[in-house]
Design an enzyme around this catalytic site. Structure first.
Site, PDB file in Angstrom:
ATOM      1  CB  ALA A   1      -6.263   2.822  -1.638  1.00 19.92           C
TER       2      ALA A   1
ATOM      3  N   GLY B   1      -6.490   0.076  -6.762  1.00 23.27           N
ATOM      4  CA  GLY B   1      -7.729  -0.447  -6.419  1.00 23.27           C
ATOM      5  C   GLY B   1      -8.686  -0.410  -7.544  1.00 23.27           C
TER       6      GLY B   1
ATOM      7  CD  GLU C   1      -6.140  -4.327  -5.974  1.00 18.73           C
ATOM      8  OE1 GLU C   1      -5.668  -5.262  -5.496  1.00 18.73           O
ATOM      9  OE2 GLU C   1      -6.203  -3.104  -5.289  1.00 18.73           O
TER      10      GLU C   1
ATOM     11  CD  GLU D   1      -1.819  -1.497  -5.939  1.00 17.33           C
ATOM     12  OE1 GLU D   1      -2.893  -1.579  -5.965  1.00 17.33           O
ATOM     13  OE2 GLU D   1      -1.060  -1.559  -7.167  1.00 17.33           O
TER      14      GLU D   1
END
Length: 259
Positions: free
Chosen positions: A62, A108, A111, A131
């Site tokens: 992100a 991300g 992910e 994170e």
């Protein structure tokens, strides 16, 4: 498309994340990826998909500026759900999606790779979910998919420390299925995708449905689903032709060897 480059050839669609310098994800990138994915799904010519990154990054997760704007519970939850919806879509795609992890793959980005059906990585790249270092947890499915792939203990260690692993360690723990020299990554990804593209579409779709669905249900139900999918394939023209061709080849071989 500003942040994704889409090329299609030999029945393989290649999505290259392109949001320099680190191919980060923000709301607009998620929307574009969603559009590209829908386009690919509707294209009957495409049989397999490769996702990779441009430059030194696969995807660094992100966008940090996006995270600073998430200052209400609602905004944070909505952003996480938007990312999850796209990654669920990738996972549910009827065409196999291969992540060709060319560079740094964190947050991300990992992910995204976890939502792909097959992951291969270039030697020396790092993968992680950092994170926790920002006072957050993975929000695009990382806590759920990583534990299903590497087990709860290793997932907890990676997420709680926020430390990355090398491609080589990722291979040892089953996070990626193979590690290849950097200059061979796309060749190998295309070879895997090409092999899949040559297989019968109904069988490929059945494999994806059986594996994906089986993760969410008890083994006994998964086995019933497998048997049903197997049964449906038994009446397809693809199966009939492939079995006949196999028998023909074997008979020719036996005739050659005089067996």
């Amino acid at each position: 498309m500003h942040h994704q480059l889409l090329t299609i050839s030999h029945q393989i669609a290649r999505i290259t994340l392109h949001n320099p310098p680190a191919n980060t994800i923000r709301g607009s990138v998620l929307k574009e990826l969603e559009q590209v994915l829908s386009e690919i799904e509707q294209d009957d010519y495409v049989r397999a998909v490769i996702v990779t990154g441009s430059g030194r990054f696969f995807c660094a997760g992100a966008d940090i500026h996006e995270l600073t704007r998430l200052n209400t519970t609602h905004a944070g939850t909505e952003f996480a759900l938007q990312g999850q919806a796209l990654f669920n879509h990738i996972e549910r795609c009827d065409k196999p999606v291969v992540a060709a992890i060319n560079g740094i793959c964190v947050g991300g980005g990992l992910e995204l790779a976890l939502a792909c059906h097959i992951r291969i990585a270039a030697s020396g790249v790092s993968l992680g979910l950092p994170e926790i270092k920002l006072g957050l947890i993975p929000g695009f499915g990382g806590t759920q998919r990583l534990s299903r792939v590497v087990g709860a203990s290793k997932a907890a260690e990676m997420i709680l420390t926020g430390e990355s692993v090398t491609a080589e360690e990722a291979h040892k723990i089953g996070l990626v299925s193979r590690v290849v020299p950097s200059h061979e990554l796309m060749t190998q990804a295309e070879a895997i995708a090409g092999m899949i593209a040559a297989r019968g579409v109904p069988a490929v779709q059945a494999v994806l449905h059986a594996i994906r669905g089986g993760l969410d249900i008890p083994l006994s139900e998964g086995l019933v689903r497998e048997a049903e999918l197997f049964g449906r394939l038994c009446v397809t023209s693809e199966k009939r032709k492939a079995v006949a061709a196999f028998i023909e080849k074997r008979q020719a071989r036996m005739a050659e060897t005089g067996a």
